[in-house]
Each structure stands twice: as structure tokens, then as C-alpha cells.
Design a protein around this motif. Sequence first.
Motif, PDB file in Angstrom:
ATOM      1  N   ASP A  26      19.393  23.313   8.338  1.00 20.98           N
ATOM      2  CA  ASP A  26      20.617  23.366   7.535  1.00 20.98           C
ATOM      3  C   ASP A  26      20.301  23.252   6.046  1.00 20.98           C
ATOM      4  N   GLN A  27      19.385  22.355   5.704  1.00 21.18           N
ATOM      5  CA  GLN A  27      19.007  22.199   4.302  1.00 21.18           C
ATOM      6  C   GLN A  27      18.314  23.454   3.784  1.00 21.18           C
ATOM      7  N   ARG A  28      17.469  24.053   4.608  1.00 16.65           N
ATOM      8  CA  ARG A  28      16.801  25.303   4.202  1.00 16.65           C
ATOM      9  C   ARG A  28      17.825  26.408   3.964  1.00 16.65           C
ATOM     10  N   MET A  33      24.577  24.010  -6.784  1.00 18.43           N
ATOM     11  CA  MET A  33      24.713  23.159  -5.595  1.00 18.43           C
ATOM     12  C   MET A  33      25.746  22.050  -5.800  1.00 18.43           C
ATOM     13  N   GLY A  34      26.398  22.034  -6.968  1.00 22.90           N
ATOM     14  CA  GLY A  34      27.455  21.072  -7.190  1.00 22.90           C
ATOM     15  C   GLY A  34      27.010  19.748  -7.759  1.00 22.90           C
ATOM     16  N   ARG A  35      25.791  19.677  -8.223  1.00 24.21           N
ATOM     17  CA  ARG A  35      25.285  18.453  -8.845  1.00 24.21           C
ATOM     18  C   ARG A  35      25.293  18.667 -10.344  1.00 24.21           C
ATOM     19  N   SER A  63      18.485  28.222   0.504  1.00 18.94           N
ATOM     20  CA  SER A  63      18.355  29.680   0.448  1.00 18.94           C
ATOM     21  C   SER A  63      19.623  30.312  -0.122  1.00 18.94           C
ATOM     22  N   ASN A  64      20.778  29.831   0.327  1.00 16.12           N
ATOM     23  CA  ASN A  64      22.052  30.347  -0.184  1.00 16.12           C
ATOM     24  C   ASN A  64      22.213  30.034  -1.665  1.00 16.12           C
ATOM     25  N   ALA A  65      21.834  28.830  -2.074  1.00  8.67           N
ATOM     26  CA  ALA A  65      21.940  28.440  -3.484  1.00  8.67           C
ATOM     27  C   ALA A  65      20.996  29.287  -4.344  1.00  8.67           C
ATOM     28  N   LEU A  66      19.776  29.492  -3.884  1.00  9.57           N
ATOM     29  CA  LEU A  66      18.824  30.321  -4.637  1.00  9.57           C
ATOM     30  C   LEU A  66      19.344  31.743  -4.801  1.00  9.57           C
ATOM     31  N   MET A  81       0.843  -1.180   0.000  1.00  9.26           N
ATOM     32  CA  MET A  81       0.000   0.000   0.000  1.00  9.26           C
ATOM     33  C   MET A  81       0.887   1.242   0.000  1.00  9.26           C
ATOM     34  N   TRP A  82       0.544   2.202  -0.860  1.00  9.42           N
ATOM     35  CA  TRP A  82       1.313   3.433  -0.979  1.00  9.42           C
ATOM     36  C   TRP A  82       0.973   4.366   0.170  1.00  9.42           C
ATOM     37  N   GLN A  83       2.003   4.953   0.748  1.00 10.57           N
ATOM     38  CA  GLN A  83       1.793   5.922   1.811  1.00 10.57           C
ATOM     39  C   GLN A  83       2.430   7.240   1.412  1.00 10.57           C
ATOM     40  N   GLU A  84       1.747   8.333   1.681  1.00 14.20           N
ATOM     41  CA  GLU A  84       2.288   9.651   1.382  1.00 14.20           C
ATOM     42  C   GLU A  84       3.449   9.932   2.324  1.00 14.20           C
ATOM     43  N   GLN A  85       4.552  10.388   1.761  1.00 11.09           N
ATOM     44  CA  GLN A  85       5.713  10.706   2.572  1.00 11.09           C
ATOM     45  C   GLN A  85       5.778  12.203   2.791  1.00 11.09           C
ATOM     46  N   SER A  86       6.079  12.578   3.975  1.00  6.91           N
ATOM     47  CA  SER A  86       6.191  13.982   4.315  1.00  6.91           C
ATOM     48  C   SER A  86       7.535  14.519   3.837  1.00  6.91           C
ATOM     49  N   CYS A  87       7.514  15.708   3.279  1.00  2.00           N
ATOM     50  CA  CYS A  87       8.744  16.345   2.819  1.00  2.00           C
ATOM     51  C   CYS A  87       9.155  17.372   3.862  1.00  2.00           C
ATOM     52  N   VAL A  88       9.971  16.932   4.785  1.00  3.35           N
ATOM     53  CA  VAL A  88      10.436  17.797   5.855  1.00  3.35           C
ATOM     54  C   VAL A  88      11.937  18.002   5.666  1.00  3.35           C
ATOM     55  N   ILE A  89      12.349  19.275   5.603  1.00  2.12           N
ATOM     56  CA  ILE A  89      13.770  19.532   5.463  1.00  2.12           C
ATOM     57  C   ILE A  89      14.281  20.244   6.698  1.00  2.12           C
ATOM     58  N   SER A  90      15.531  19.979   7.011  1.00  2.00           N
ATOM     59  CA  SER A  90      16.133  20.539   8.214  1.00  2.00           C
ATOM     60  C   SER A  90      16.462  22.019   8.011  1.00  2.00           C
TER      61      SER A  90
END
Length: 80
Positions: free
Chosen positions: A12-14, A72-74, A18-21, A1-10
Motif C-alpha cells: 500500500d505504501q509503495r 502527499m498532503g504534508r 508511486s501515485n504521488a511520484l 548499542m545501535w542497530q541498523e533498522q530495515s526499511c521495509v514498506i508495504s
Amino acid sequence: MWQEQSCVISIDQRMDLSNALAKIPNSRYRKVIEALDLQDVCLEILAEEMNVTIDNLYNIHRRALLQLRLIMGRKEEYYD
């Protein structure tokens, strides 16, 4: 069964995102990423606000994400 995954970022990630943007030189690219990916603005509304077609907005978004990845180096290509 598929479950919706929450997209929570830390905090540090924010901060990284923000710096990359802030490094994206094209203000339209920043606006599109912020609106579509961070604020979940409706595609049609943003296209109308920016006075572009939806197809053009898809292209702007694709180029904006590619530029963000490069900043971001990718180096991988962006494919739909």
C-alpha cells in the motif's frame, strides 16, 4: 548499542508513493527521488548523468522532496 533498522514498506505504501511520484509535474524531480531515495544511485554518478554539479543536485533533491511532501498532503518544511 545501535542497530541498523530495515526499511521495509508495504505494498500500500509503495502504491501511494508511486501515485504521488506520478503527480510530480517536473520529470527531473521524479528522476532524482527515484534514483537517490528508491534505487540508492550514487550521488556523483547521478550528477554526472544529469550534467549538474553535486551542489545543484542537492538543491534539486531538496525541492523534489518538498514537492512530494506537498503532493502527499504534508505541509511541513524540509530541512537538512
